[in-house]
Design a protein around this motif. Structure first.
Motif, PDB file in Angstrom:
ATOM      1  N   LEU A   1      37.968  51.562  39.630  1.00 15.54           N
ATOM      2  CA  LEU A   1      38.603  52.018  38.389  1.00 15.54           C
ATOM      3  C   LEU A   1      40.079  51.625  38.356  1.00 15.54           C
ATOM      4  N   ILE A   2      40.751  51.783  39.514  1.00 17.08           N
ATOM      5  CA  ILE A   2      42.186  51.484  39.573  1.00 17.08           C
ATOM      6  C   ILE A   2      42.422  49.976  39.555  1.00 17.08           C
ATOM      7  N   ARG A   3      41.543  49.227  40.216  1.00 18.64           N
ATOM      8  CA  ARG A   3      41.646  47.765  40.230  1.00 18.64           C
ATOM      9  C   ARG A   3      41.588  47.211  38.800  1.00 18.64           C
ATOM     10  N   GLN A   4      40.708  47.793  37.985  1.00 20.92           N
ATOM     11  CA  GLN A   4      40.544  47.316  36.607  1.00 20.92           C
ATOM     12  C   GLN A   4      41.829  47.462  35.796  1.00 20.92           C
ATOM     13  N   ARG A   5      42.674  48.426  36.180  1.00 19.43           N
ATOM     14  CA  ARG A   5      43.889  48.650  35.387  1.00 19.43           C
ATOM     15  C   ARG A   5      44.996  47.667  35.736  1.00 19.43           C
ATOM     16  N   GLY A   6      44.857  46.949  36.848  1.00 17.38           N
ATOM     17  CA  GLY A   6      45.801  45.885  37.173  1.00 17.38           C
ATOM     18  C   GLY A   6      47.223  46.333  37.500  1.00 17.38           C
ATOM     19  N   LEU A   7      47.412  47.587  37.881  1.00 19.32           N
ATOM     20  CA  LEU A   7      48.765  48.079  38.185  1.00 19.32           C
ATOM     21  C   LEU A   7      49.202  47.735  39.601  1.00 19.32           C
ATOM     22  N   PHE A   8      48.235  47.437  40.468  1.00 12.97           N
ATOM     23  CA  PHE A   8      48.529  47.037  41.845  1.00 12.97           C
ATOM     24  C   PHE A   8      47.943  45.647  42.079  1.00 12.97           C
ATOM     25  N   ASP A   9      48.592  44.884  42.953  1.00  8.27           N
ATOM     26  CA  ASP A   9      48.072  43.550  43.250  1.00  8.27           C
ATOM     27  C   ASP A   9      46.757  43.631  44.003  1.00  8.27           C
ATOM     28  N   GLU A  10      46.567  44.714  44.748  1.00 10.47           N
ATOM     29  CA  GLU A  10      45.287  44.902  45.432  1.00 10.47           C
ATOM     30  C   GLU A  10      45.089  46.388  45.682  1.00 10.47           C
ATOM     31  N   VAL A  11      43.827  46.768  45.734  1.00 12.28           N
ATOM     32  CA  VAL A  11      43.446  48.142  46.082  1.00 12.28           C
ATOM     33  C   VAL A  11      42.451  48.023  47.234  1.00 12.28           C
ATOM     34  N   ILE A  12      42.779  48.651  48.355  1.00 15.59           N
ATOM     35  CA  ILE A  12      41.962  48.510  49.569  1.00 15.59           C
ATOM     36  C   ILE A  12      41.483  49.890  50.008  1.00 15.59           C
ATOM     37  N   GLU A  13      40.237  49.961  50.489  1.00 15.85           N
ATOM     38  CA  GLU A  13      39.698  51.210  51.010  1.00 15.85           C
ATOM     39  C   GLU A  13      39.788  51.190  52.536  1.00 15.85           C
ATOM     40  N   GLY A  14      40.111  52.332  53.121  1.00 18.89           N
ATOM     41  CA  GLY A  14      40.096  52.466  54.573  1.00 18.89           C
ATOM     42  C   GLY A  14      39.443  53.787  54.942  1.00 18.89           C
ATOM     43  N   TYR A  15      38.922  53.886  56.172  1.00 18.61           N
ATOM     44  CA  TYR A  15      38.145  55.080  56.542  1.00 18.61           C
ATOM     45  C   TYR A  15      38.413  55.533  57.973  1.00 18.61           C
ATOM     46  N   TRP A  16      38.127  56.786  58.207  1.00 14.82           N
ATOM     47  CA  TRP A  16      38.171  57.339  59.557  1.00 14.82           C
ATOM     48  C   TRP A  16      36.947  56.887  60.343  1.00 14.82           C
ATOM     49  N   LYS A  17      35.780  56.901  59.705  1.00 12.79           N
ATOM     50  CA  LYS A  17      34.550  56.605  60.444  1.00 12.79           C
ATOM     51  C   LYS A  17      33.831  55.345  59.974  1.00 12.79           C
ATOM     52  N   GLU A  18      34.497  54.517  59.178  1.00 11.17           N
ATOM     53  CA  GLU A  18      33.911  53.235  58.793  1.00 11.17           C
ATOM     54  C   GLU A  18      35.010  52.189  58.875  1.00 11.17           C
ATOM     55  N   GLU A  19      34.711  50.976  58.395  1.00 16.64           N
ATOM     56  CA  GLU A  19      35.693  49.902  58.476  1.00 16.64           C
ATOM     57  C   GLU A  19      36.152  49.484  57.082  1.00 16.64           C
ATOM     58  N   PRO A  20      37.403  49.014  56.929  1.00 21.48           N
ATOM     59  CA  PRO A  20      38.406  48.934  57.978  1.00 21.48           C
ATOM     60  C   PRO A  20      38.823  50.330  58.413  1.00 21.48           C
ATOM     61  N   SER A  21      39.021  50.489  59.719  1.00 19.01           N
ATOM     62  CA  SER A  21      39.379  51.804  60.250  1.00 19.01           C
ATOM     63  C   SER A  21      40.856  52.097  59.973  1.00 19.01           C
ATOM     64  N   LEU A  22      41.243  53.333  60.170  1.00 22.44           N
ATOM     65  CA  LEU A  22      42.647  53.722  59.987  1.00 22.44           C
ATOM     66  C   LEU A  22      43.561  52.889  60.880  1.00 22.44           C
TER      67      LEU A  22
END
Length: 471
Positions: A27-48
């Protein structure tokens, strides 16, 4: 340039856990306010531990995707990301310079004042004509005895809504602490009752525990014989899955300490890593189990075991998200929390532009390109097991008691099925996939999956050789 990082909990067992964070990132990527939006996780990858390495900009805002302050937002995330901060996060957040990046860390989205509007939106969805004459609102929190901060936000929202006068009565109730949700028939008097779960996602609690504790049979449940007479309960969806949460996240990012500046630059190490990868991709490259082949102006990705199969026999994917959803599960439908395990599913091909190839590879092998390039430049520092173990707290503190033999026993079981070379255990990697050796991928530090398995080993719960699934 600006990078936004959304941090979720994730799970070693359940593929559903990460979905809400993916959705908000989209949803945030679609708005184009950031050059990239990345997800990170405690128990998945990419890890913290890895996620900052995967950001392309020197200006990074990190938002914990949690509903309240607590152990994860105050202890685990800052520690694992190397923010040099422990304890409550101030309202304006924490800003640090880490390895040339300016990193801003905010409060979790759930404590933002605009979440009150999200609660009201959820209430109106399920009962559009709720009124101060005959309708009560229950804001339902999880509650915990571990951190007194976690219930505070539920009370604050209940107080704000009470003061607005939109309901006859407003109650804060909890699953795991008093006042408990099961007491609602005694405490709530109004004939119509709206229940809004203050939870981050749809899950076990919202689908099973809450309906059971309250005696609900669906979205609307009649209680003809309650102590205060006939009552009707309207059960709303959890606040954390409402689309307006994307706005809350953006508010937090705007208000983060020093966020209004000119933005950052391209992070040079990150860019150099991707250029090295793209150079290989333009010539055709195998990385782990994936074959990257250049075609007229685009790139094809597929499992190397499907080499030579006609495209018509394979499912064709055309977006990075399509690739992400494909590689999150094995051919047998098992969740893949560690992407470098040798269980990449078969039967698909992705046809992608160069820009989409970068994002797709980030989903296939999170942090692998950046870490491998850093290793090849002698800039990847391994973290020995003892250091990783010492850092653990809470239920994982017991891994500090693991003997070297126990750690090795787990590694033989878990790490043998992984493409990475264990630098953290003293193994050496002389050639990487950038030199043409597909399986040449470094592992600088024991992953959270290994940490969790070592904890099981120390507790005597791992059994013989097979993976235990109790974490």
């Amino acid at each position: 340039m600006r990078s936004l990082v959304l941090i979720g909990h994730g799970s070693h067992l359940n593929g559903e856990s990460a979905v809400a964070v993916y959705r908000y990132a989209e949803l945030i990527r679609q708005r184009g306010l950031f050059d990239e939006v990345i997800e990170g996780y405690w128990k998945e990858e990419p890890s913290l531990r890895q996620v900052l390495r995967t950001t392309a900009s020197t200006d990074v805002t990190v938002i914990p995707m949690f509903i309240s302050e607590g152990y994860f937002t105050e202890t685990v995330i800052p520690r694992e990301m190397g923010l040099g901060h422990q304890g409550p996060v101030p309202p304006e957040g924490v800003a640090r310079v880490i390895g040339g990046r300016t990193v801003r860390y905010t409060l979790p989205y759930g404590v933002h004042p605009s979440m009150t509007d999200v609660i009201l939106a959820r209430a109106r969805e399920v009962l559009p004509d709720a009124s101060p004459e005959d309708t009560a609102l229950i804001v339902l929190g999880h509650g915990t005895t571990r951190n007194e901060n976690s219930n505070k936000i539920v009370y604050q929202n209940a107080d704000r809504i009470r003061e607005s006068g939109q309901f006859a009565e407003v109650q804060a109730l909890f699953l795991d602490e008093d006042p408990k949700v099961g007491t609602w028939p005694e405490t709530v008097r109004s004939p119509r009752v709206v229940v809004v779960p203050f939870f981050a996602s749809e899950g076990w609690h919202t689908l099973e525990t809450i309906p059971e504790d309250m005696g609900l049979t669906g979205t609307v449940t009649d209680f003809p014989d309650n102590p205060h007479g006939h009552q009707q309960v309207f059960y709303a969806k959890p606040v954390g899955t409402h689309a307006a949460v994307a706005d809350v996240i953006l508010h937090l990012a705007e208000e983060a300490s020093g966020a209004g500046g000119p933005g950052g630059d391209t992070e040079r190490g990150h860019e150099a890593a991707w250029q090295a990868f793209l150079k290989g991709a333009r010539a055709g490259l195998r990385i782990g189990e994936v074959l990257v082949t250049p075609e007229l102006g685009v790139f094809e990705l597929r499992n190397a075991l499907d080499e030579g199969r006609p495209g018509g026999e394979l499912t064709t994917l055309v977006t990075p998200e399509g690739v992400r959803d494909q590689v999150r599960f094995t051919d047998g439908g098992e969740h893949r929390p560690v992407h470098t395990l040798r269980n990449l599913p078969r039967g698909w091909r992705a046809v992608l532009s160069e820009a989409d190839l970068r994002r797709a590879m980030h989903y296939v092998y999170p942090a692998v390109i950046e870490e491998t390039y850093a290793h090849d430049c002698h800039a990847l520092r391994p973290t020995p097991w003892a250091t990783t173990a010492r850092r653990q707290t809470g239920i994982y503190a017991k891994v500090q008691k693991a003997t070297p033999a126990q750690v090795e026993h787990v590694a033989q079981d878990v790490c043998t099925g992984c493409l990475r070379t264990r630098l953290w255990a003293g193994q050496r990697l002389t050639h990487s996939f950038l030199d043409g050796v597909p399986g040449g991928i470094p592992c600088a530090e024991a992953c959270t999956f290994v940490v969790a398995e070592v904890r099981e080993e120390v507790s005597g719960k791992r059994g013989g050789g097979g993976h235990s699934h109790s974490h």
